[in-house]
Scaffold this active site. Structure first.
Site, PDB file in Angstrom:
ATOM      1  N   ALA A 112      -0.452  -1.784  -5.051  1.00  0.00           N
ATOM      2  CA  ALA A 112       0.157  -1.187  -3.859  1.00  0.00           C
ATOM      3  C   ALA A 112      -0.899  -0.603  -2.923  1.00  0.00           C
ATOM      4  O   ALA A 112      -0.571  -0.184  -1.812  1.00  0.00           O
ATOM      5  CB  ALA A 112       1.145  -0.099  -4.271  1.00  0.00           C
ATOM      6  N   LYS A 166       0.797   0.744   2.427  1.00  0.00           N
ATOM      7  CA  LYS A 166      -0.370   1.613   2.628  1.00  0.00           C
ATOM      8  C   LYS A 166      -1.453   0.890   3.413  1.00  0.00           C
ATOM      9  O   LYS A 166      -2.029   1.450   4.342  1.00  0.00           O
ATOM     10  CB  LYS A 166      -0.939   2.071   1.281  1.00  0.00           C
TER      11      LYS A 166
HETATM   12  C1  LMR Z   1       3.990   7.985  -3.990  1.00  0.00           C
HETATM   13  O1  LMR Z   1       3.749   7.819  -5.178  1.00  0.00           O
HETATM   14  O2  LMR Z   1       3.972   9.107  -3.451  1.00  0.00           O
HETATM   15  C2  LMR Z   1       4.313   6.785  -3.128  1.00  0.00           C
HETATM   16  O3  LMR Z   1       4.200   5.620  -3.866  1.00  0.00           O
HETATM   17  C3  LMR Z   1       5.601   6.904  -2.411  1.00  0.00           C
HETATM   18  C4  LMR Z   1       6.803   6.853  -3.300  1.00  0.00           C
HETATM   19  O4  LMR Z   1       7.720   6.077  -2.991  1.00  0.00           O
HETATM   20  O5  LMR Z   1       6.868   7.566  -4.303  1.00  0.00           O
END
Ligand code: LMR
Length: 395
Positions: free
Chosen positions: A213, A246
């Site tokens: 991600a 991201k």
């Molecule tokens: C996070 O871990 O803060 C991000 O991946 C956003 C989410 O959807 O939790």
């Protein structure tokens, strides 16, 4: 009927982010959700995205559905971005991809396809992992095992523990790995360690499921995918969930791809059919806007170069912030925070207790998760000293 439902506790990430938004303290600092923020505290729109959007607006002639596999320019661009243009599996035609609503959609479709192939598969997840992995994958019906990953005492990967635990994963099992920028701990495998995981997958027969991600936010797009590409070069099957949230800043546009590296071309076709059927039963068709923008960027050399430059700047800023935050925390507290500089991506565990995280919220309006995971990219020149003093005060 609905009256029978009970109130659920708030989401551990989104709930704290909402609490921060509602906090009237002008000095409040939001280090909760993984969103990149620039020095003025804004999550910016990439210039390459803005340009692609202008082009799209002028040229778009329809809002008809995309097909269930999504936009071809996007999925082929994502394959090249994640696997590398010279990937042998791509040349062999044994890769299939489907556009998904964000990286979460990709994880879900990956899990649906795995469940269709092997309903009894166990998914091995790192301890800790992103908390949403569990409901997202578990609600498909797959069972979990966990492997040791992070050692709080040393703020680093417990690789011996990881290997010892994964020795029990066999054929028919799935091992969920974070491609880079481990969420929540920021501690990543090095290339040699990825090689050991490849050896184990080869010898034991488990299938890697890689959540990537944050490609481009650790050490650049190519370096960040090196571990994943090593596995793909050596193994017959790898399942990948990729996201543009991201690295293109397309968070709200829900832009992701599930990529399946398969044994051969015929199987890749069968897997794509399964993925499309899974999409149809879960959400039918993916949203178009973000993928049409990303597809334009990845299909146009000038836009792609602009985007890569912007991403490199963002990545360098996060890595610079890691050094600045380390220095500010060490100066304010006298404690050792060197680990922050060795980690990668948006996240780090500060090593505080849930009680200390609560005090930071209540006494200083500094918001981090109860696990003391912070979003490093939420720190900026205007709040870094305040954050450091607040953390020192609760230590
Ligand atoms: C996070 O871990 O803060 C991000 O991946 C956003 C989410 O959807 O939790």
């Amino acid at each position: 009927m609905l009256q029978a439902l009970e109130q659920l506790p708030v989401d551990p990430i989104l709930g704290l982010s909402a609490a921060c938004r509602a906090d009237p303290n002008p000095d409040k600092v939001d280090l909760t959700i993984g969103i990149y923020m620039d020095d003025s505290g804004v999550c910016p729109v990439f210039e390459a995205v803005r340009r692609a959007q202008l082009e799209l607006e002028q040229e778009e002639v329809t809002k008809a559905y995309l097909p269930p596999a999504g936009d071809e320019a996007f999925t082929s661009g994502m394959q090249r971005l994640v696997l590398g243009a010279d990937c042998a599996a791509l040349a062999d035609g044994r890769v299939s991809s489907i556009q998904t609503p964000g990286g979460c959609g990709a994880l879900r479709i990956g899990a649906e396809v795995i469940h269709a192939a092997a309903p009894g598969a166990r998914v091995w997840v790192s301890d800790p992992t992103w908390p949403v992995h569990i409901p997202l994958i578990g609600s498909v019906g797959l069972a979990f095992e966990s492997y040791r990953y992070y050692q709080p005492a040393t703020h680093s990967v417990d690789f011996d523990g990881m290997v010892a635990d994964l020795r029990q994963a066999g054929a028919g099992d799935v091992v969920l790995l974070h491609g880079c920028c481990h969420n929540p701990c920021g501690a990543d495998l090095d290339l040699e360690q990825w090689g050991v995981i490849a050896d184990m997958a080869e010898a034991q027969g488990f299938t890697p499921f890689i959540d990537i991600a944050y490609q481009g936010l650790a050490d650049g797009l190519e370096t960040d995918a090196a571990g994943l590409r090593l596995l793909v070069s050596r193994l017959p099957e790898v399942v990948i969930a990729a996201s543009c949230s991201k690295n293109m800043g397309l968070y709200r546009e829900r832009t992701g791809a599930a990529i399946f590296v398969c044994n051969d071309a015929a199987n890749a076709g069968a897997v794509l059919g399964q993925a499309k059927a899974a999409a149809r039963r879960v959400y039918s068709m993916p949203p178009a806007h973000g993928a049409l923008l990303a597809g334009r960027i990845l299909g146009n050399a000038e836009l792609e170069a602009l985007w890569r430059g912007e991403l490199d700047t963002m990545c360098a800023r996060i890595n610079g912030l890691r050094g600045e935050l380390r220095a500010a925390l060490e100066q304010a507290s006298g404690a050792d925070f060197a680990f922050i500089e060795h980690e990668r991506g948006m996240f780090s565990f500060l090593g505080l207790s849930a009680q200390q995280a609560l005090r930071l919220r209540e006494e200083f309006s500094v918001y981090m998760l109860d696990s003391s995971r912070i979003n490093v990219a939420g720190v900026n020149a205007g709040n870094i000293d305040y954050v450091a003093r607040a953390v020192a005060a609760v230590l």
